[in-house]
Write an enzyme that holds these catalytic residues in place. Structure first.
Site: not given
Ligand code: S3P
Length: 424
Positions: A19-20, A119, A164, A166, A311, A338, A342, A384
């Protein structure tokens, strides 16, 4: 959907694309000049939200059966969206695209579903504002919807409080448009797919310890990206293979990037039999995972490993419930922000199945080994959580019902059929 205790799971499967990595392929391909082709792209709702946002920003993206093709227009090729950008349930879409929108010569409004609208976005608003961006939370609660007015950005050295990817990626993407080098230091290294793939497209990105650096204004060129199988999706079958007596499963072509492979380390530390076959170290590393039933025991999971399995912690909690002895999960307060909280949701529903589990400020304590019984699970619209309880149901006496079970389509549309194919 209803589930029952199963006999051994046997066979092989390929889990869908990561996914990422799928999100990033669409985003970076849109900012590159020329054609980007992506194979094994994850057709999950989250990644489709990313495609939709970039189409609204003027990028032509063909989603074909074999590959997706992105006709990127370069760093300055996006156009003002004709409507609100909708990230759906996807935190990755929301946070990463914010870094890009912060530098565009137009205004955008970015929103998502109820989960996204609750969020935390302060974590990206703060660094992007430091770079010069104008981002307003329209409800005044530091959450989406966000109104982002692009500005000229300057490079910063940001020290993030959270590990993170993200946050890191949003800043690096804004850094593509800054006036000087941009640096992000994290407390612990998070997944590094952005650094790897931006390099593939021609950006100058490098790291030193837990700091990532990016030079501004590279000329990004279209690339061919083959997305490896998602280790976060493989995690459900790793867990299933380990806890269902007699199981023997081969999961093919799984990404084993060391910033993502904590589930493998934890499963082995719990006594799990996992063999890595056909290991390939070119680009994002991959392997086939051969998993066989194992008598698991409890362990403590804490510190630097947490971002590498963040995750997977819900399904690790299920493994811990089936293991003998105590598992302690610490340093994982991020679980509370999340797609659902969770910690609370795992505690509520594993308890309802008869597990002895306590939530803490930053994790869970699970006394494993008690027999589990079927229950009715509300996954709180969290993909999840739904998949984790589908795995728990395989070792629970009686019937387990998962409400709103099609939420798995966020990251793994074929999850239930892939699971059913292993029933024999
Ligand atoms: C992700 C980073 C993670 C992960 C998410 C996907 C990404 O989140 O939990 O499912 O693709 O960069 P965080 O950056 O908030 O930890």
């Amino acid at each position: 959907m209803k589930f029952h205790k199963t006999k051994e799971l046997k066979g092989e499967l390929s889990v869908p694309g990561d996914k990422s990595i799928s999100h990033r392929a669409v985003m970076f391909g849109s900012l590159a000049l020329g054609t980007t082709e992506v194979t094994n792209f994850l057709q999950g709702a989250d990644c489709l939200s990313t495609i939709d946002c970039f189409r609204r920003l003027g990028i032509e993206i063909k989603n074909g059966p074999e590959k997706i093709t992105i006709h990127g227009k370069g760093l300055d090729g996006l156009s003002a969206p004709s409507s609100i950008l909708d990230a759906g349930n996807s935190g990755t879409t929301t946070r990463l695209i914010s870094g890009i929108l912060a530098a565009q010569p137009f205004e955008s409004v970015l929103t998502g579903d109820d989960s996204i609208k609750s969020r935390p976005m302060r974590r990206i608003m703060e660094p992007l504002t430091m770079m010069g961006a104008d981002i307003v939370s329209l409800n005044g609660n530091d959450c989406a919807p966000l109104r982002i007015t692009g500005k000229k950005l300057h490079g910063i050295h940001y020290r993030s409080k959270v590990a993170s990817a993200q946050v890191k990626s949003a800043i690096l993407l804004a850094g593509l448009y800054a006036d000087t080098v941009t640096e992000v230091t994290e407390p612990v290294i998070s997944r590094n797919h952005s650094e790897i793939m931006l390099g593939t497209f021609g950006a100058k990105v490098w790291t030193k310890g837990t700091t990532a650096f990016i030079e501004p204004r590279p000329s990004l060129k279209g690339a061919k990206i083959n997305v490896p199988g998602d280790i976060s999706s493989a995690a459900y079958f790793i867990a299933a293979g380990l806890v269902v007596p007699g199981s023997d499963i081969l999961i093919k072509n799984v990404g084993i990037n060391p910033t993502r492979d904590g589930i493998l380390k934890v499963a082995k530390a719990m006594g799990g039999n996992i063999e890595l076959l056909n290991v390939n170290h070119v680009g994002e590393p991959t392997a086939d995972l051969h998993v066989t039933y194992s008598r698991l025991h409890g362990i403590t999971i804490e510190g630097d490993i947490i971002p590498t399995l963040i995750d997977e912690l819900p399904v690790i909690a299920v493994m811990a419930a089936a293991a003998q002895g105590t598992t302690v999960i610490k340093d994982a307060a991020e679980l509370k922000v999340k797609e659902s909280n969770r910690i609370d949701v795992m505690v509520e529903y594993l308890s309802s199945m008869g597990c002895c589990i306590t939530g803490t400020e930053d994790g869970m304590i699970i006394e494993g080994g008690r027999p589990l019984t079927g229950s009715i699970i509300d996954p709180h619209a969290d993909h999840r959580i739904a998949m984790s309880f589908a795995i728990a149901s395989l070792v629970a006496e009686g019937e387990t019902e998962i409400l709103n079970s099609d939420i798995v389509s966020i990251s793994y549309p074929s999850f239930y059929s892939d699971l059913r194919n292993l029933y024999g």
